[in-house]
Design an enzyme around this catalytic site. Structure first.
Site, PDB file in Angstrom:
ATOM      1  N   SER A  59     -29.915  45.039   5.836  1.00 22.56           N
ATOM      2  CA  SER A  59     -30.869  45.191   6.948  1.00 22.56           C
ATOM      3  C   SER A  59     -30.967  46.640   7.435  1.00 22.56           C
ATOM      4  CB  SER A  59     -30.472  44.284   8.101  1.00 22.56           C
ATOM      5  OG  SER A  59     -29.170  44.642   8.558  1.00 22.56           O
ATOM      6  N   VAL A 118     -32.918  50.553   7.010  1.00 25.05           N
ATOM      7  CA  VAL A 118     -34.345  50.882   7.125  1.00 25.05           C
ATOM      8  C   VAL A 118     -35.136  50.456   5.894  1.00 25.05           C
ATOM      9  CG1 VAL A 118     -33.973  53.282   6.343  1.00 25.05           C
ATOM     10  CG2 VAL A 118     -36.025  52.722   7.584  1.00 25.05           C
ATOM     11  N   LYS A 171     -24.697  40.912   5.887  1.00 26.31           N
ATOM     12  CA  LYS A 171     -23.345  40.329   5.946  1.00 26.31           C
ATOM     13  C   LYS A 171     -22.721  40.419   7.334  1.00 26.31           C
ATOM     14  CE  LYS A 171     -20.706  44.296   4.171  1.00 26.31           C
ATOM     15  NZ  LYS A 171     -19.721  44.736   3.190  1.00 26.31           N
ATOM     16  N   THR A 173     -28.131  53.187   8.152  1.00 31.49           N
ATOM     17  CA  THR A 173     -29.306  53.740   8.843  1.00 31.49           C
ATOM     18  C   THR A 173     -28.980  54.076  10.283  1.00 31.49           C
ATOM     19  OG1 THR A 173     -30.817  52.430   7.501  1.00 31.49           O
ATOM     20  CG2 THR A 173     -31.657  53.206   9.604  1.00 31.49           C
ATOM     21  N   TYR A 182     -26.504  55.100  11.737  1.00 30.21           N
ATOM     22  CA  TYR A 182     -25.684  56.281  12.021  1.00 30.21           C
ATOM     23  C   TYR A 182     -26.350  57.590  11.600  1.00 30.21           C
ATOM     24  CZ  TYR A 182     -22.258  52.718  12.933  1.00 30.21           C
ATOM     25  OH  TYR A 182     -21.636  51.625  13.461  1.00 30.21           O
ATOM     26  N   GLN A 227     -28.186  60.683  11.996  1.00 27.56           N
ATOM     27  CA  GLN A 227     -28.505  61.434  13.213  1.00 27.56           C
ATOM     28  C   GLN A 227     -29.726  62.321  12.987  1.00 27.56           C
ATOM     29  OE1 GLN A 227     -24.890  63.558  14.115  1.00 27.56           O
ATOM     30  NE2 GLN A 227     -23.905  61.776  15.000  1.00 27.56           N
ATOM     31  N   GLY A 260     -32.598  63.026  10.882  1.00 27.75           N
ATOM     32  CA  GLY A 260     -33.998  62.638  10.947  1.00 27.75           C
ATOM     33  C   GLY A 260     -34.614  62.467   9.586  1.00 27.75           C
ATOM     34  N   GLU A 319     -32.393  72.076   8.611  1.00 25.89           N
ATOM     35  CA  GLU A 319     -31.083  71.644   8.105  1.00 25.89           C
ATOM     36  C   GLU A 319     -30.793  72.384   6.803  1.00 25.89           C
ATOM     37  OE1 GLU A 319     -30.987  67.339   7.994  1.00 25.89           O
ATOM     38  OE2 GLU A 319     -31.053  67.206  10.170  1.00 25.89           O
ATOM     39  N   HIS A 359     -20.201  65.184   3.534  1.00 23.20           N
ATOM     40  CA  HIS A 359     -20.846  65.884   4.651  1.00 23.20           C
ATOM     41  C   HIS A 359     -19.827  66.864   5.216  1.00 23.20           C
ATOM     42  CE1 HIS A 359     -23.021  66.784   8.272  1.00 23.20           C
ATOM     43  NE2 HIS A 359     -24.019  65.994   7.914  1.00 23.20           N
ATOM     44  N   ARG A 407     -25.206  70.918   1.468  1.00 19.82           N
ATOM     45  CA  ARG A 407     -23.949  70.253   1.838  1.00 19.82           C
ATOM     46  C   ARG A 407     -22.853  70.415   0.793  1.00 19.82           C
ATOM     47  NH1 ARG A 407     -26.536  64.744   4.327  1.00 19.82           N
ATOM     48  NH2 ARG A 407     -27.471  65.880   6.053  1.00 19.82           N
ATOM     49  N   HIS A 467     -20.078  60.852   2.538  1.00 22.18           N
ATOM     50  CA  HIS A 467     -21.205  60.561   3.419  1.00 22.18           C
ATOM     51  C   HIS A 467     -22.333  59.799   2.726  1.00 22.18           C
ATOM     52  CE1 HIS A 467     -24.067  61.206   6.662  1.00 22.18           C
ATOM     53  NE2 HIS A 467     -24.901  61.824   5.839  1.00 22.18           N
ATOM     54  N   GLU A 469     -30.187  53.722  -0.222  1.00 23.20           N
ATOM     55  CA  GLU A 469     -29.020  54.440  -0.757  1.00 23.20           C
ATOM     56  C   GLU A 469     -28.376  53.775  -1.976  1.00 23.20           C
ATOM     57  OE1 GLU A 469     -26.246  55.576   2.272  1.00 23.20           O
ATOM     58  OE2 GLU A 469     -24.759  56.318   0.834  1.00 23.20           O
ATOM     59  N   ARG A 526     -28.031  65.343  -2.501  1.00 25.91           N
ATOM     60  CA  ARG A 526     -29.242  65.061  -1.729  1.00 25.91           C
ATOM     61  C   ARG A 526     -29.536  66.159  -0.704  1.00 25.91           C
ATOM     62  NH1 ARG A 526     -29.835  62.857   3.279  1.00 25.91           N
ATOM     63  NH2 ARG A 526     -27.772  61.893   3.379  1.00 25.91           N
TER      64      ARG A 526
HETATM   65  C1  SIN Z   1     -27.007  64.582   9.540  1.00 26.87           C
HETATM   66  O1  SIN Z   1     -27.633  64.460  10.591  1.00 26.87           O
HETATM   67  O2  SIN Z   1     -26.370  65.586   9.266  1.00 26.87           O
HETATM   68  C2  SIN Z   1     -27.001  63.427   8.579  1.00 26.87           C
HETATM   69  C3  SIN Z   1     -28.353  63.016   8.194  1.00 26.87           C
HETATM   70  C4  SIN Z   1     -28.450  62.967   6.693  1.00 26.87           C
HETATM   71  O3  SIN Z   1     -27.516  62.446   6.067  1.00 26.87           O
HETATM   72  O4  SIN Z   1     -29.417  63.489   6.114  1.00 26.87           O
END
Ligand code: SIN
Length: 501
Positions: A13, A15, A38, A46, A48, A50, A52, A118, A238, A285, A346, A370, A381
Site C-alpha cells: 500500500s 504510493v 501486511k 513511501t 518516510y 522526506q 519529494g 538535492e 543514504h 549519494r 536506504h 521500489e 538512484r
Molecule cells: C531524502 O529526502 O533524502 C530521501 C528521499 C529520497 O530517497 O529520494
C-alpha cells in the site's frame, strides 16, 4: 483452503500500489481491485520519504535533457536511456494527476513551486511538501482509494507466496496464498493480474532508514515463483541518517538539508567530501556515503556530523519542521549543535525485472515501485526519482492491464497445499536474524571479504532450513525466509558482477 476472487490483486500500500489502484478504478469501474497489505495501510517506505519528487517544471534554467543526463550520470552510466526518457518526459503529467488527487506541494511567495535541490541534480527541481512529502502523498492517495467501491483495501493480510502455474510452457501467475492476521486463517485469492508493490528490503541490513515492514517480501516471493531478479547488489546507502546507537529504523535527515546548504564535517570540524568529488556535499549519494565510510574507517570514529549552524534558522524550520523538531527532542539544537550522522541502507536500485509496462518475466505478474528493476536507476538512484518512478510505472501498468485484462480468465486451480501457519513466536530465529543483518552490513561497509560474507550467509541458510524442517511455519519465520532469500540474491548478484568484470 478458502478461495477468494478478484480481477486485480495489488500487494502493498505504498504510493505505487495506491496510485495504480485509483487510476485503474477510474478507467475500469467494472474491475474488482483488492489491495492487500501486511500491516496498517499507512505503514510503507513511501510514508518516510522526506525529500519529494523530481520534475522539470517552472525553473527556466532547467530542461528534460538535464534531468535525463543527471539521472544517467548518477546511475553510473548503466541506466536504460529509453526508460529514463520515458520517466522524465511523463513527469509533468503524473504530477498533474497527483495534484488532481489533492496532493499539495509547497509554493514560494510569488506562487511558483518552491523547488528544492538535492545531490546529483544540476538544477533546483524537487517539489516537496515541507519535509514530509511521502506522508502527504500517501495520506491523500489513501483518501482517494476510499472513494471507489471497486477498490477493497485489506489491512493485516500477510501474503505468503504467489500462485503460479505453467500453461503451454509459459509460466503465469494466477494469485496468491495469504494469511489473515485478524481471523487467523490461510486462504487463496485468484486474480487475473497480480501487481507487486511491496517496496524495498532495508531490513536485510542492521542499519537502515526503512520501516520494519521492508523485508524484501515481493522480491523473495517473485524469485521463488521463478521471476527474473536483477541488480540486487546496488543497494543505495543514504549518507545522512541521524546516528543513534541501536536504532531501527534510523531517522533520516533529508538530502534536501544539504541542498539547503548544510555541511558535512569530520571530528576535526573539517569539510572533507570535496576531497572525493568537486561537488562536495552535493555529490550523489553513493559518492558521499563512500566518502563518509572512508572517513570513519580512517578516524575510527562512530559517526561524522551535519552542520546547519550557519543557516537561517527560521527559514530552515519552515522547510524542515519535522527534522528540526525530531533533533530538538533528541537534545540537538540546530543553531548551536552538530547533528551526528552515518550512512545507512536506504533504497534498493535493482529488483524484479520489468519491461516498460511493468510486466515481469512471469505472465500476469507486474511489479511497480521500489521492488521493481525498471532500468531507471542503474547503479545508484538520483535523489527524489523514486516517487516519480513509482507514479510513471503505476500509470504504465494500469494502462496496459486495463487494455489487456479482458482476454485473461481466472485460473481453474482450486486446491492449494500450504503448511499451516502458527502464531507462536519464533524465538530461535531472532539470533539468526541479527547475525544476518550484521553480516549483510559488512558487505557494504567494512573490511570483510565477500567470500566470507557468502559463507556466513549460507551457514545461516542451512540453520534456517534445519529449523523450518523441525518447526511449524510462523509469520516471523516466513518473513525471515524473505529476508534470507533477498540477502542471498544480493550476495549472488555481487559475485556475478565480479565475474563479469
Ligand atoms: C531524502 O529526502 O533524502 C530521501 C528521499 C529520497 O530517497 O529520494
Amino acid at each position: 483452503m478458502n478461495t477468494k476472487f478478484a480481477d486485480i490483486l495489488v500487494i502493498g500500500s505504498g504510493v505505487s500500489g495506491l496510485f495504480f489502484a485509483v487510476k485503474t478504478a477510474i478507467t475500469r469501474p467494472d474491475l474488482q481491485i483488492v489491495i492487500m497489505t501486511k500491516a496498517e495501510a499507512d505503514n510503507s517506505n513511501t510514508r518516510y520519504a522526506q525529500g519529494g519528487i523530481a520534475v522539470v517544471t517552472n525553473n527556466l534554467k532547467d530542461s528534460f535533457e538535464k534531468h535525463i543526463e543527471d539521472t544517467i550520470k548518477a546511475g553510473g552510466g548503466i541506466g536504460e536511456e529509453e526508460v529514463v526518457k520515458m520517466v522524465v518526459y511523463q513527469a509533468p503529467e503524473r504530477l498533474k494527476e497527483l495534484i488532481d488527487f489533492e496532493v499539495s506541494f509547497d509554493k514560494n511567495h510569488d506562487g511558483k513551486w518552491d523547488l528544492g535541490l538535492e545531490g546529483g541534480h544540476s538544477e533546483y527541481r524537487i517539489l516537496h511538501h515541507k519535509d514530509i512529502s511521502g506522508l502527504e502523498i500517501q495520506q491523500k492517495m489513501l483518501l482517494q482509494v476510499q472513494k471507489f467501491r471497486n477498490v477493497k483495501l485489506m489491512e493485516n493480510q500477510y501474503v505468503l507466496d504467489l500462485i503460479s502455474e505453467e500453461i503451454n510452457g509459459v509460466k503465469q501467475c494466477s494469485g496468491a496464498v495469504f494469511y489473515d492476521k485478524k481471523n487467523k486463517q490461510t486462504s487463496a485469492i485468484l486474480a487475473k493480474a497480480v501487481v507487486i508493490s511491496t517496496g524495498g528490503c532495508g531490513q536485510v541490513f542492521k542499519h537502515t532508514t526503512n520501516p520494519d515492514i521492508a523485508t524484501g517480501d515481493g522480491i523473495a516471493m517473485s524469485y521463488r515463483a521463478g521471476a527474473e531478479i536483477k541488480d540486487m547488489q546496488y543497494i543505495q546507502f543514504h549518507p545522512t541518517a541521524l546516528y543513534e546507537k541501536d536504532r531501527n529504523p534510523y531517522f533520516l535527515i533529508s538530502e534536501a538539508v544539504r541542498g539547503f546548504g548544510a555541511y558535512i564535517l569530520n571530528s576535526q570540524n573539517k569539510r572533507f567530501v570535496f576531497e572525493y568529488d568537486n561537488r562536495g556535499e552535493l555529490a550523489t549519494r553513493d559518492i558521499v556515503s563512500k566518502a563518509i565510510g572512508s572517513e570513519l574507517l580512517r578516524s575510527g570514529k562512530s559517526n561524522v556530523y551535519l552542520d546547519c549552524r550557519h543557516l537561517d534558522y527560521d527559514e530552515f524550520y519552515k522547510h524542515f519542521p519535522t527534522i528540526t523538531t525530531y533533533c530538538k527532542n533528541e537534545g540537538i539544537d540546530l543553531r548551536k549543535d552538530l547533528i551526528p550522522i552515518i550512512p545507512v541502507a536506504h533504497y534498493q536500485c535493482g529488483g524484479i525485472r520489468v519491461d516498460v509496462n511493468s510486466q515481469t518475466t512471469i505472465r500476469n505478474l507486474f511489479a511497480i515501485g521500489e521492488c521493481s528493476c525498471t532500468g531507471l536507476h542503474g547503479k545508484n538512484r538520483l535523489a527524489s526519482n523514486s516517487l516519480l518512478e513509482a507514479l510513471v510505472f503505476a500509470h504504465q501498468s494500469s494502462t496496459y492491464i486495463c487494455e489487456n485484462i479482458d482476454v485473461v480468465s481466472h485460473s481453474s486451480q482450486r486446491v492449494f497445499d500450504y503448511k499451516e501457519i502458527s502464531e507462536n513466536d519464533s524465538e530461535g530465529l531472532k539470533v539468526l536474524k541479527e547475525q544476518l543483518k550484521e553480516i549483510m552490513t559488512t558487505l557494504y561497509i567494512g573490511t570483510v571479504e565477500r567470500d566470507e560474507v557468502e559463507e556466513k550467509i549460507m551457514a545461516i541458510r542451512q540453520e534456517y532450513d534445519l529449523y523450518i524442517g523441525n518447526e511449524i511455519i510462523t509469520l516471523e519465520s516466513k518473513e525471515f525466509q524473505n529476508i534470507l532469500d533477498t540477502a542471498v540474491l544480493i550476495v549472488k548478484h555481487f559475485k556475478k558482477q565480479i565475474v563479469e568484470v
